[in-house]
Design a protein around this motif. Sequence first.
Motif, short mmCIF file in Angstrom:
data_model
loop_
_atom_site.label_atom_id
_atom_site.label_comp_id
_atom_site.label_asym_id
_atom_site.label_seq_id
_atom_site.Cartn_x
_atom_site.Cartn_y
_atom_site.Cartn_z
N HIS A 224 0.84 -1.20 0.00
CA HIS A 224 0.00 0.00 0.00
C HIS A 224 0.87 1.25 0.00
O HIS A 224 0.58 2.23 -0.71
CB HIS A 224 -0.91 0.00 1.23
N ALA A 225 1.95 1.26 0.80
CA ALA A 225 2.84 2.42 0.86
C ALA A 225 3.53 2.65 -0.47
O ALA A 225 3.70 3.79 -0.90
CB ALA A 225 3.86 2.22 1.98
N ILE A 226 3.96 1.58 -1.12
CA ILE A 226 4.61 1.71 -2.43
C ILE A 226 3.63 2.30 -3.44
O ILE A 226 3.97 3.21 -4.20
CB ILE A 226 5.12 0.33 -2.91
N LEU A 227 2.40 1.80 -3.44
CA LEU A 227 1.37 2.32 -4.35
C LEU A 227 1.09 3.79 -4.08
O LEU A 227 0.99 4.60 -5.01
CB LEU A 227 0.09 1.49 -4.22
N ALA A 228 0.97 4.15 -2.78
CA ALA A 228 0.70 5.55 -2.44
C ALA A 228 1.84 6.46 -2.87
O ALA A 228 1.61 7.57 -3.35
CB ALA A 228 0.47 5.67 -0.93
N SER A 229 3.06 5.98 -2.74
CA SER A 229 4.22 6.77 -3.16
C SER A 229 4.21 6.98 -4.67
O SER A 229 4.50 8.07 -5.17
CB SER A 229 5.51 6.07 -2.73
#
Length: 500
Positions: A224-229
């Motif tokens: 999720h953090a990778i996608l948000a970044s």
Amino acid sequence: MSYRIGSIRRAGRVLALIAVLAAMTGLHACTVNPATGQRSFTAFMSPDQERRVGRQQDPMIREQLGGRYEDEPLHDYVDRIGQALAANAELPDIKFTFTVLNAPDVNAFALPGGFIYVTRGLIALADNEAQLAGVLAHEIGHVTARHAAQRYSWASVAQLGGMLLRATDAKGFGEAFDLGGKIFLSSYSRDQEFEADTLGIRYLSRAGYDPTGVPQFLAKLREHAILASEQAGTGQNPDQFQLLGTHPRTIDRVDRAMRAALVNPDQGGRIGTEAYLRRIDGLLHGPDPAKGEIRGQTFIQHVAGYRFSAPDSYRMQASNGRVLIQGPGNVQARLDEAPTTSGVSPSRYLAGVWATRTRLSGLERLNINGLDAATAALKARTARGTVEIRLVAVRLSPKKMLRFKILMPGGAAGRASVAMRRMTYSLETIPAVAPDRLPTRRIVTHRVQPGETVAALSQAPSRSSKSRAQAERAFQVLNGLAANQEPSTGTLVKLIRTPL
């Protein structure tokens, strides 16, 4: 003679402070935490003080972080899970309270005294009850290990240490020590995080949950953090996003915590996927439109009835009732709403309520698209040099002020002032809309039918391959699917829809 007297007095202060430090740190060997079985230094904060601090901070936390999410069945559900976990903790005198915050961020944290918070953004990301229980159990571990009391106590020692150094005329060293102590003690240490992991997994297992939900959620959290970044396009380190930034946990460390807690990852236990997904059906997803929304470079507050636009080169972020704006040259601005009393003009409010105890210059009245307003400026010295601060107060209604606070470093003040003036003068009123009339994006649970694919279920837009790929990946991350993985027929999945 005066030098000798001063030296004697300083020596007396030094001896007194040394005695206090020795007495306080000596208590380290006297306190054994029943949860960890380890000695811990909590001399400066008793359990009663922890509860008092928690009660004092609780309303402020709710106000600053979106408020309590209004869904009583969901609150009861989360509280039931949390109390079942807390019943297996070693400190029965702690009365735990669990609050769901109306915030889209993926986050969870605890205050001393048993006040635990989880955002609706985290609840939306979790796939099952075991994953949510793993998060709550970790926060319970921070409370039972009394990590906040440890951090406060060592911060108090650091402050006394700074006083000790200053008492010997080593002023520079004292200030550096004091500042360094505050920075070092600003977050949980690796050892404390590992303790919370170990205790949390212990409580999770005792309550009958599958402990593998913890590493599964961590893996999902990182995706999720990778996608948000990627979606933000800022190149931000994914490990600094929300929960990963405040709780830097790795799957390897959680595996080690399982061994330390004497938990077999293959022992099984409750997962609760179907019950969980049915419970979160209808959960608000993403920003709450009642708190305002950003469309391109324009912020729109439908309920209060206003909007304004930031320059093209500036970034905006809406959070917890505030709008944060950042531009080139480290120019920063913030807009928020503040209550006031009828009859108080913006100029009187600015000088007599908002910016008291400061020396303002150039106070003047303004008219911004028919709204009564006032502005003034002041200068402040920072480590990076002199900063010009521009304050603008705008009366939106008889009992509400809008407030722009604009910070412009000296080198950028000339160029930024024009852009900031245009931004403030773009403020205008719009027809207000009742909160229950605003369109909202919500989670809808759906049972996968034969032939349904990620592309169809994600309702990927057709205008570009990039947007289609992003929508499909967002669906996969939300539902815990690997890249290129399709959902199994008959399973429940989370869809994001806007009810009519």
